[in-house]
Design an enzyme around this catalytic site. Structure first.
Site, PDB file in Angstrom:
ATOM      1  N   ALA A  45       1.050  -1.165  -0.009  1.00  0.00           N
ATOM      2  CA  ALA A  45       0.035  -0.004   0.085  1.00  0.00           C
ATOM      3  C   ALA A  45       0.954   1.361   0.105  1.00  0.00           C
ATOM      4  CB  ALA A  45      -0.929  -0.058   1.274  1.00  0.00           C
ATOM      5  N   LYS A  46       0.319   2.353  -0.100  1.00  0.00           N
ATOM      6  CA  LYS A  46       0.929   3.529   0.053  1.00  0.00           C
ATOM      7  C   LYS A  46       0.110   4.727   0.236  1.00  0.00           C
ATOM      8  CE  LYS A  46       5.408   4.757  -0.074  1.00  0.00           C
ATOM      9  NZ  LYS A  46       6.458   3.997   0.486  1.00  0.00           N
ATOM     10  N   GLY A  47       0.368   5.655   1.039  1.00  0.00           N
ATOM     11  CA  GLY A  47      -0.265   6.977   1.060  1.00  0.00           C
ATOM     12  C   GLY A  47       0.395   8.377   0.826  1.00  0.00           C
TER      13      GLY A  47
END
Ligand code: NAD
Length: 459
Positions: free
Chosen positions: A115-117
């Site tokens: 994931a990444k934000g």
């Protein structure tokens, strides 16, 4: 997804299709269909979330700040990936970085997905109370999709343990009575962070290099010589030679790489150049890294950028334009700043023999192809900079057990875990025609594919 990550995933599947030991139970049409399905699954994220955080500024104005959370794939475990605060954040970049996390966890056998934000701000333009509110709002807006068993964020560019502490505190307020230590990693020690987490990425990056140039080379010298392969010959040529090193970036990752290289007892290293967002510092006899780290700690992370500041730091160095570092004639270039630093316009001038990627995607797809054709040894991000996520995994486990390891225990487990991956991919790289990046992707895609198949996700 950037062309680079996406196209290499596709190429990995093409390579695996030809490999009869890969999923031998799938043959002919069934095999083709399964590989098309895997291609489709891995080249798209499961979810892309975008919100506009409502932020009252200290001056009374309300602004809306775009924020992302991308969950690429969770077949190997809960989603995991950092949150970046930077003004250049955009959806494609976050998707690409989330994809890289899925592959990175797979190649290093970390039981997490990817994931990444990202939040589109320059954190330097905000007061501390405003940044605190941005962190709280990020958790509130995405509170349903994050959590210790769902999606576990960590720091990335522009965020640090301070932001993770704030976010964990907000998560705890929103979910009273639930376990919260595993909701974020990269926290401060007092808030359940892991010893050794801050230095883990830089230490791992340096270890990926040291392991290749010292341990692997010494243990396999005769075998490497028998390979008659240009990468192997290049590696052997570096044996027992003093190594001139340049490091781009002197933040969390770059400064730790520099200090590991500076005091490494195994290799004769000379760090002749380092750069940051302002300058390159150069000295042909080597720079004093301890003094430079001391200086940056008292100067908002910046290196001395003029003669007066050099004098204050008690450093002897030549000040050069920032990007000149990339094209210096060195043995090893560590890239520990930003994406896309080696590209079409400077790839022809890259003279180093070895490149180690501390940053994510610091070489564009086209430049990567070009440099591989030139037989530069490139230790890619997916392999080299996984120390952060590996120790994040240790932090997550420690939070669940509420039992904490010593710093030596963390470092030793980090090196052991990375070594297991090196033992798989380095021999392949020096004996087949794929780049090290391709070998890592093939390894990662193979693991993901087998798990997808065995969990019945290809029907
Ligand atoms: P940081 O903000 O602590 O440091 C970045 C450094 O790069 C600073 O010294 C800055 O001055 C310098 N810099 C910025 N622009 C530059 C330019 N154009 N030329 C030269 N130097 C420049 O960030 P960090 O945590 O050290 O991360 C560096 C890179 O490593 C990022 O790409 C990040 O995504 C990646 N990374 C970090 C971690 C981690 O655990 N921190 C983990 C994996 C990957």
């Amino acid at each position: 997804m950037s062309k680079n990550t996406g196209s290499i995933v596709h190429e990995s599947l093409d390579a695996l299709f030809e490999d009869s030991s890969f999923l031998p139970e799938l043959q002919n049409e069934e095999r083709e269909k399964a590989l098309r399905s895997i291609r489709s699954i891995l080249s798209t994220p499961n979810h892309v979330y975008k919100s506009f955080l409502r932020l009252p500024l200290n001056n009374g104005e309300i602004v809306r700040i775009p924020a992302f959370r991308v969950q690429h794939n969770n077949i190997l475990g809960a989603y995991k990936g950092g949150i970046r605060f930077h003004e250049t954040v955009n959806e494609d970049e976050v998707i690409n970085l989330a994809t890289l996390m899925t592959l990175k966890n797979a190649v290093h056998d970390v039981p997490f997905g990817g994931a990444k934000g990202g939040v589109i701000i320059n954190p330097r333009n905000f007061e501390n109370e405003e940044l605190n509110l941005i962190c709280k709002k990020y958790v509130r807006y995405f509170s349903d999709i994050i959590g210790p068993d769902k999606d576990i964020p960590a720091p990335d560019m522009g965020t640090s343990e301070r932001e993770m502490d704030w976010m964990m505190a907000e998560y705890k307020s929103i979910h009273p009575g639930e376990s919260y230590l595993g909701s974020f990693t990269g926290k401060s020690i007092v808030n359940g962070g892991s010893l050794g987490r801050k230095t883990a990425t830089g230490k791992g990056v340096y270890y990926s290099f040291r392991y290749m140039l010292y341990d692997f080379l010494n243990q396999n010298k005769d075998w490497l010589g028998s390979q008659n392969n240009q990468y192997a010959n290049k590696l052997i040529a570096l044996k027992n030679k003093p190594l001139n090193i340049a490091i781009q970036g002197f933040g969390n990752v770059g400064s730790i790489i520099a200090s590991e290289a500076f005091r490494c007892p195994y290799l004769e290293n000379k760090i002749i150049a380092i750069s940051d967002r302002n300058v390159t510092l150069f000295h042909s006899d080597g720079l004093d890294i301890t003094k430079l780290i001391n200086y940056t700690q008292g100067n908002y992370g910046d290196l001395p950028k003029n003669e007066k500041e050099l004098e204050k730091a008690n450093i002897s160095a030549k000040i050069m334009p920032r990007d000149d570092l990339l094209t210096l004639d060195v043995d090893v270039l560590f890239l520990a700043a930003l994406e896309d630093q080696i590209h079409m316009n400077n790839m022809n001038n890259i003279k180093t023999k070895v490149i180690v990627e501390g940053a994510n995607s610091p070489i564009t797809g086209k430049a990567d192809l070009f440099l591989n054709k030139k037989k530069k040894i490139i230790i890619p991000d997916i392999l080299a900079n996984a120390g952060g996520v590996i120790v994040s995994y240790f932090e997550w486990m420690q939070g669940r057990d509420t039992k904490f390891y010593t710093e030596d225990e963390v470092n030793n487990q980090l090196f052991e875990k990375m070594k297991k991956t090196f033992e798989i991919v380095y021999p392949k790289y020096f004996s087949d025609h794929f780049s090290l990046r391709e070998n890592c992707y093939i390894q990662a895609v193979m693991k993901l594919s087998i798990v997808l198949y065995k969990q019945g996700k290809l029907y």
